[in-house]
Design a protein around this motif. Structure first.
Motif, PDB file in Angstrom:
ATOM      1  N   ASN A 132       3.266  -5.052   6.151  1.00 39.54           N
ATOM      2  CA  ASN A 132       2.315  -6.176   6.252  1.00 39.54           C
ATOM      3  C   ASN A 132       1.891  -6.681   4.872  1.00 39.54           C
ATOM      4  O   ASN A 132       0.725  -7.021   4.648  1.00 39.54           O
ATOM      5  N   ASP A 133       2.841  -6.694   3.950  1.00 41.08           N
ATOM      6  CA  ASP A 133       2.622  -7.194   2.591  1.00 41.08           C
ATOM      7  C   ASP A 133       1.571  -6.403   1.816  1.00 41.08           C
ATOM      8  O   ASP A 133       0.865  -6.943   0.969  1.00 41.08           O
ATOM      9  N   GLN A 134       1.464  -5.096   2.113  1.00 39.63           N
ATOM     10  CA  GLN A 134       0.636  -4.178   1.346  1.00 39.63           C
ATOM     11  C   GLN A 134       1.418  -2.910   1.059  1.00 39.63           C
ATOM     12  O   GLN A 134       2.228  -2.465   1.877  1.00 39.63           O
ATOM     13  N   GLY A 135       1.179  -2.319  -0.119  1.00 37.16           N
ATOM     14  CA  GLY A 135       1.829  -1.070  -0.478  1.00 37.16           C
ATOM     15  C   GLY A 135       0.860   0.094  -0.404  1.00 37.16           C
ATOM     16  O   GLY A 135      -0.321  -0.032  -0.754  1.00 37.16           O
ATOM     17  N   PHE A 136       1.362   1.272   0.026  1.00 34.50           N
ATOM     18  CA  PHE A 136       0.533   2.465   0.196  1.00 34.50           C
ATOM     19  C   PHE A 136       1.284   3.676  -0.367  1.00 34.50           C
ATOM     20  O   PHE A 136       2.287   4.098   0.206  1.00 34.50           O
ATOM     21  N   SER A 142      -4.863  11.667  -2.647  1.00 35.09           N
ATOM     22  CA  SER A 142      -5.360  10.291  -2.641  1.00 35.09           C
ATOM     23  C   SER A 142      -4.416   9.353  -1.897  1.00 35.09           C
ATOM     24  O   SER A 142      -3.249   9.693  -1.664  1.00 35.09           O
ATOM     25  N   LEU A 143      -4.941   8.190  -1.569  1.00 31.99           N
ATOM     26  CA  LEU A 143      -4.136   7.094  -1.046  1.00 31.99           C
ATOM     27  C   LEU A 143      -4.339   5.895  -1.958  1.00 31.99           C
ATOM     28  O   LEU A 143      -5.438   5.329  -2.031  1.00 31.99           O
ATOM     29  N   TYR A 144      -3.293   5.537  -2.692  1.00 30.58           N
ATOM     30  CA  TYR A 144      -3.330   4.363  -3.559  1.00 30.58           C
ATOM     31  C   TYR A 144      -2.769   3.186  -2.773  1.00 30.58           C
ATOM     32  O   TYR A 144      -1.742   3.311  -2.105  1.00 30.58           O
ATOM     33  N   MET A 145      -3.439   2.032  -2.861  1.00 28.96           N
ATOM     34  CA  MET A 145      -2.977   0.883  -2.087  1.00 28.96           C
ATOM     35  C   MET A 145      -3.216  -0.412  -2.834  1.00 28.96           C
ATOM     36  O   MET A 145      -4.118  -0.522  -3.665  1.00 28.96           O
ATOM     37  N   SER A 146      -2.378  -1.403  -2.539  1.00 33.66           N
ATOM     38  CA  SER A 146      -2.599  -2.741  -3.073  1.00 33.66           C
ATOM     39  C   SER A 146      -3.619  -3.456  -2.195  1.00 33.66           C
ATOM     40  O   SER A 146      -3.962  -2.995  -1.103  1.00 33.66           O
ATOM     41  N   SER A 147      -4.108  -4.584  -2.662  1.00 30.47           N
ATOM     42  CA  SER A 147      -5.098  -5.337  -1.895  1.00 30.47           C
ATOM     43  C   SER A 147      -4.452  -5.998  -0.677  1.00 30.47           C
ATOM     44  O   SER A 147      -3.227  -5.998  -0.529  1.00 30.47           O
ATOM     45  N   LYS A 148      -5.269  -6.561   0.170  1.00 29.60           N
ATOM     46  CA  LYS A 148      -4.740  -7.386   1.257  1.00 29.60           C
ATOM     47  C   LYS A 148      -4.005  -8.581   0.633  1.00 29.60           C
ATOM     48  O   LYS A 148      -4.319  -9.000  -0.490  1.00 29.60           O
ATOM     49  N   PRO A 149      -3.034  -9.142   1.355  1.00 26.94           N
ATOM     50  CA  PRO A 149      -2.113 -10.118   0.734  1.00 26.94           C
ATOM     51  C   PRO A 149      -2.649 -11.549   0.617  1.00 26.94           C
ATOM     52  O   PRO A 149      -2.057 -12.500   1.115  1.00 26.94           O
ATOM     53  N   GLY A 183      -1.930  -7.883  -4.738  1.00 28.31           N
ATOM     54  CA  GLY A 183      -0.684  -7.119  -4.798  1.00 28.31           C
ATOM     55  C   GLY A 183      -0.280  -6.626  -6.161  1.00 28.31           C
ATOM     56  O   GLY A 183       0.743  -5.965  -6.295  1.00 28.31           O
ATOM     57  N   LEU A 184      -1.073  -6.915  -7.199  1.00 27.95           N
ATOM     58  CA  LEU A 184      -0.661  -6.575  -8.561  1.00 27.95           C
ATOM     59  C   LEU A 184      -1.435  -5.410  -9.163  1.00 27.95           C
ATOM     60  O   LEU A 184      -1.392  -5.188 -10.377  1.00 27.95           O
ATOM     61  N   ASP A 185      -2.171  -4.672  -8.347  1.00 26.57           N
ATOM     62  CA  ASP A 185      -2.692  -3.388  -8.781  1.00 26.57           C
ATOM     63  C   ASP A 185      -2.834  -2.473  -7.570  1.00 26.57           C
ATOM     64  O   ASP A 185      -2.860  -2.920  -6.426  1.00 26.57           O
ATOM     65  N   TYR A 186      -2.866  -1.174  -7.840  1.00 24.79           N
ATOM     66  CA  TYR A 186      -2.984  -0.167  -6.787  1.00 24.79           C
ATOM     67  C   TYR A 186      -4.241   0.650  -7.053  1.00 24.79           C
ATOM     68  O   TYR A 186      -4.452   1.125  -8.170  1.00 24.79           O
ATOM     69  N   ILE A 187      -5.070   0.787  -6.032  1.00 28.37           N
ATOM     70  CA  ILE A 187      -6.383   1.377  -6.208  1.00 28.37           C
ATOM     71  C   ILE A 187      -6.675   2.323  -5.051  1.00 28.37           C
ATOM     72  O   ILE A 187      -6.083   2.210  -3.973  1.00 28.37           O
ATOM     73  N   THR A 188      -7.547   3.294  -5.274  1.00 27.68           N
ATOM     74  CA  THR A 188      -8.022   4.152  -4.198  1.00 27.68           C
ATOM     75  C   THR A 188      -9.417   3.686  -3.791  1.00 27.68           C
ATOM     76  O   THR A 188     -10.092   2.960  -4.533  1.00 27.68           O
ATOM     77  N   LYS A 189      -9.862   4.120  -2.619  1.00 28.03           N
ATOM     78  CA  LYS A 189     -11.222   3.767  -2.216  1.00 28.03           C
ATOM     79  C   LYS A 189     -12.233   4.396  -3.171  1.00 28.03           C
ATOM     80  O   LYS A 189     -13.301   3.819  -3.426  1.00 28.03           O
TER      81      LYS A 189
END
Length: 230
Positions: A132-136, A142-149, A183-189
């Protein structure tokens, strides 16, 4: 003279054969589906990485050299947003336009791991899923994820910006300094709680776990033959 021409012809043929033999092999290392795949050109499973979409007639080079495949679980049904990580999982190469152009992206700026780093040691990496246009990227801790698209419209050129308060003090995020695009950074909660990105609409209500992927037709791991071309 005739014999000399024959010898010269054979020498030329041998030179061509030798040159061809030295060309690095190209092999498909990942298939997203029946028309999209990744190819690695190089010896010993290291080299150039190429992306191909035969339906959209796209053939681009996300990584020009030294790419080594990601060996953990990799599931990628997403088509518009394409994210690729390598062996060390220390960063990502992403495309937001179906693989036509590529950008490098960063990990969460916060200290998310027990060792104090902002990304996990490779031994702790479990899987990378792009859906769904997000990376995990899932690790043991941890869970690193990109923002919503999408980007927050308040930070578009001419937008009002974003007002927020911390301990009763008023702050403002200007459209001139919106931070990374979607989509250009990956972050955890955990990291998001200490970052002003939490006030952007595309960083709100992010999931606590990797979304379930159903009926995926692609590979679930990259593959590479170390002896290819030998």
């Amino acid at each position: 003279m005739k014999n000399l021409r024959i010898i010269a012809g054979w020498l030329l043929m041998l030179a061509v054969i030798e040159c061809q033999a030295k060309q690095p092999p190209t092999q498909v290392v990942y298939r997203f589906d029946d028309h999209r795949y990744l190819e690695l050109k190089g010896w010993d499973c290291e080299g150039e990485l190429w992306y191909t979409d035969t339906k959209k007639n796209i053939h681009t080079e996300p990584v020009s050299q030294f790419y080594r495949i990601f060996t953990r679980k990799f599931v990628h049904p997403s088509e518009k947003y394409i994210a690729i990580t390598g062996w060390g999982a220390g960063g990502f190469i992403v495309s937001k336009d179906h693989g036509q152009t590529w950008n490098s992206v960063r990990f969460s700026p916060a200290h998310n791991e027990p060792n104090g780093d902002d990304y996990a040691p490779y031994d702790d990496v479990i899987s990378f899923t792009v859906v769904n246009d997000q990376g995990f990227l899932l690790t043991k801790n941890s869970l690193y994820m990109s923002s919503k698209p999408f980007d927050d419209p308040r930070l578009a050129t001419g937008g009002p910006g974003i007002d927020y308060q911390i301990n009763g003090d008023h702050h403002h995020i200007k459209p001139e300094f919106p931070g990374p695009a979607w989509g250009l950074d990956y972050i955890t909660k955990r990291g998001l709680a200490e970052d002003t990105a939490q006030y952007h609409t595309n960083y709100q209500d992010l999931p606590d776990k990797v979304p379930e992927v159903k009926n995926y037709q692609g590979w679930d791991h990259m593959r590479c033959d170390m002896d290819a071309g030998r």
